[in-house]
Design a protein around this motif. Structure first.
Motif, PDB file in Angstrom:
ATOM      1  N   LYS A  53       6.145  -7.276  -9.965  1.00  9.78           N
ATOM      2  CA  LYS A  53       6.224  -8.104  -8.761  1.00  9.78           C
ATOM      3  C   LYS A  53       6.570  -7.241  -7.554  1.00  9.78           C
ATOM      4  CE  LYS A  53       6.801 -12.337 -11.222  1.00  9.78           C
ATOM      5  NZ  LYS A  53       7.313 -13.651 -11.263  1.00  9.78           N
ATOM      6  N   SER A  54       7.738  -7.419  -6.946  1.00 15.29           N
ATOM      7  CA  SER A  54       8.062  -6.665  -5.733  1.00 15.29           C
ATOM      8  C   SER A  54       9.068  -5.540  -5.986  1.00 15.29           C
ATOM      9  CB  SER A  54       8.601  -7.606  -4.660  1.00 15.29           C
ATOM     10  OG  SER A  54       9.792  -8.221  -5.101  1.00 15.29           O
ATOM     11  N   VAL A  55       9.198  -5.089  -7.220  1.00 14.37           N
ATOM     12  CA  VAL A  55      10.089  -3.984  -7.566  1.00 14.37           C
ATOM     13  C   VAL A  55       9.250  -2.844  -8.134  1.00 14.37           C
ATOM     14  CG1 VAL A  55      12.046  -3.242  -8.961  1.00 14.37           C
ATOM     15  CG2 VAL A  55      11.990  -5.565  -8.043  1.00 14.37           C
ATOM     16  N   PHE A  56       9.460  -1.646  -7.581  1.00 13.92           N
ATOM     17  CA  PHE A  56       8.677  -0.477  -7.950  1.00 13.92           C
ATOM     18  C   PHE A  56       9.581   0.612  -8.508  1.00 13.92           C
ATOM     19  CE2 PHE A  56       6.390  -2.772  -4.804  1.00 13.92           C
ATOM     20  CZ  PHE A  56       5.055  -2.556  -5.054  1.00 13.92           C
ATOM     21  N   GLU A  57       9.114   1.300  -9.558  1.00 19.39           N
ATOM     22  CA  GLU A  57       9.780   2.487 -10.079  1.00 19.39           C
ATOM     23  C   GLU A  57       9.106   3.698  -9.453  1.00 19.39           C
ATOM     24  OE1 GLU A  57      11.072   1.453 -14.616  1.00 19.39           O
ATOM     25  OE2 GLU A  57       9.042   2.165 -14.264  1.00 19.39           O
ATOM     26  N   CYS A  58       9.921   4.579  -8.872  1.00 20.85           N
ATOM     27  CA  CYS A  58       9.382   5.770  -8.219  1.00 20.85           C
ATOM     28  C   CYS A  58      10.187   6.990  -8.650  1.00 20.85           C
ATOM     29  CB  CYS A  58       9.467   5.634  -6.701  1.00 20.85           C
ATOM     30  SG  CYS A  58       8.741   4.147  -6.015  1.00 20.85           S
ATOM     31  N   PHE A  59       9.538   7.996  -9.195  1.00 18.95           N
ATOM     32  CA  PHE A  59      10.186   9.271  -9.483  1.00 18.95           C
ATOM     33  C   PHE A  59       9.907  10.173  -8.289  1.00 18.95           C
ATOM     34  CE2 PHE A  59       9.896   7.494 -13.703  1.00 18.95           C
ATOM     35  CZ  PHE A  59      11.087   7.888 -14.280  1.00 18.95           C
ATOM     36  N   LEU A  60      10.964  10.476  -7.520  1.00 22.29           N
ATOM     37  CA  LEU A  60      10.787  11.152  -6.242  1.00 22.29           C
ATOM     38  C   LEU A  60      11.709  12.353  -6.088  1.00 22.29           C
ATOM     39  CD1 LEU A  60      10.957   7.953  -3.988  1.00 22.29           C
ATOM     40  CD2 LEU A  60       8.882   9.082  -4.807  1.00 22.29           C
ATOM     41  N   THR A  61      11.213  13.359  -5.376  1.00 24.29           N
ATOM     42  CA  THR A  61      12.084  14.417  -4.893  1.00 24.29           C
ATOM     43  C   THR A  61      12.787  13.870  -3.657  1.00 24.29           C
ATOM     44  OG1 THR A  61      10.418  15.335  -3.411  1.00 24.29           O
ATOM     45  CG2 THR A  61      10.468  16.202  -5.671  1.00 24.29           C
ATOM     46  N   GLU A  62      13.767  14.582  -3.152  1.00 21.59           N
ATOM     47  CA  GLU A  62      14.456  14.136  -1.944  1.00 21.59           C
ATOM     48  C   GLU A  62      13.490  14.079  -0.761  1.00 21.59           C
ATOM     49  OE1 GLU A  62      17.034  12.586   0.634  1.00 21.59           O
ATOM     50  OE2 GLU A  62      17.282  12.724  -1.520  1.00 21.59           O
ATOM     51  N   ARG A  63      12.597  15.028  -0.667  1.00 22.65           N
ATOM     52  CA  ARG A  63      11.609  15.032   0.422  1.00 22.65           C
ATOM     53  C   ARG A  63      10.660  13.833   0.317  1.00 22.65           C
ATOM     54  NH1 ARG A  63       8.937  20.531   1.267  1.00 22.65           N
ATOM     55  NH2 ARG A  63      10.876  20.845   2.348  1.00 22.65           N
TER      56      ARG A  63
ATOM     57  N   HIS B  25       0.833  -1.206   0.000  1.00 17.53           N
ATOM     58  CA  HIS B  25       0.000   0.000   0.000  1.00 17.53           C
ATOM     59  C   HIS B  25       0.872   1.262   0.000  1.00 17.53           C
ATOM     60  CE1 HIS B  25      -3.446   2.545   0.768  1.00 17.53           C
ATOM     61  NE2 HIS B  25      -2.767   3.088   1.758  1.00 17.53           N
ATOM     62  N   VAL B  26       1.903   1.287   0.838  1.00 20.30           N
ATOM     63  CA  VAL B  26       2.798   2.449   0.903  1.00 20.30           C
ATOM     64  C   VAL B  26       3.506   2.646  -0.430  1.00 20.30           C
ATOM     65  CG1 VAL B  26       4.926   3.350   1.944  1.00 20.30           C
ATOM     66  CG2 VAL B  26       3.154   2.348   3.400  1.00 20.30           C
ATOM     67  N   LEU B  27       4.111   1.591  -0.961  1.00 14.55           N
ATOM     68  CA  LEU B  27       4.884   1.718  -2.193  1.00 14.55           C
ATOM     69  C   LEU B  27       4.021   2.078  -3.395  1.00 14.55           C
ATOM     70  CD1 LEU B  27       7.361  -1.163  -1.533  1.00 14.55           C
ATOM     71  CD2 LEU B  27       7.979   1.221  -1.912  1.00 14.55           C
ATOM     72  N   LYS B  28       2.804   1.553  -3.460  1.00  9.48           N
ATOM     73  CA  LYS B  28       1.911   1.908  -4.569  1.00  9.48           C
ATOM     74  C   LYS B  28       1.601   3.399  -4.573  1.00  9.48           C
ATOM     75  CE  LYS B  28      -0.691  -2.285  -5.612  1.00  9.48           C
ATOM     76  NZ  LYS B  28      -2.026  -2.912  -5.525  1.00  9.48           N
ATOM     77  N   GLY B  29       1.611   4.010  -3.396  1.00  8.93           N
ATOM     78  CA  GLY B  29       1.342   5.443  -3.300  1.00  8.93           C
ATOM     79  C   GLY B  29       2.424   6.309  -3.906  1.00  8.93           C
ATOM     80  N   TYR B  30       3.626   5.779  -4.058  1.00  8.95           N
ATOM     81  CA  TYR B  30       4.755   6.538  -4.597  1.00  8.95           C
ATOM     82  C   TYR B  30       5.178   6.070  -5.986  1.00  8.95           C
ATOM     83  CZ  TYR B  30       5.496   8.536   0.031  1.00  8.95           C
ATOM     84  OH  TYR B  30       5.339   9.217   1.221  1.00  8.95           O
ATOM     85  N   ALA B  31       4.757   4.897  -6.396  1.00  6.22           N
ATOM     86  CA  ALA B  31       5.270   4.276  -7.620  1.00  6.22           C
ATOM     87  C   ALA B  31       4.506   4.710  -8.865  1.00  6.22           C
ATOM     88  CB  ALA B  31       5.211   2.759  -7.492  1.00  6.22           C
TER      89      ALA B  31
END
Length: 80
Positions: free
Chosen positions: A35-45, A24-30
């Motif tokens: 499978k169990s690997v997520f791509e996330c484009f994130l700022t440092e914050r 649930h947490v990772l889907k919010g950022y991905a």
């Protein structure tokens, strides 16, 4: 527009309840996953917020998550 870097987040979670919480947490950022690997484009914050949220969910030593940016893909980072 904020500067975002590509991070890969992967997890190994043995407890079914923590698995669902981590998912649930990772889907919010991905923006993508396989499978169990997520791509996330994130700022440092956003990256720090993701780390904090995942740490709150994965309190067991048998669970681990690795969050690596594209510049460190060949390096080994400790699991959080």
């Amino acid at each position: 527009m904020p500067n975002r870097d590509l991070y890969l987040a992967a997890y190994d979670v043995t407890d079914p309840e923590r698995l669902q919480a981590a998912l649930h947490v990772l889907k919010g950022y991905a923006c993508g996953r396989q499978k169990s690997v997520f791509e996330c484009f994130l700022t440092e914050r956003e990256r720090q917020a993701l780390v904090d949220e995942v740490r709150a969910v994965l309190v067991s030593i048998r669970c681990s998550v690795s969050i690596t940016n594209r510049h460190m893909a060949g390096s080994r980072w400790p699991a959080i």
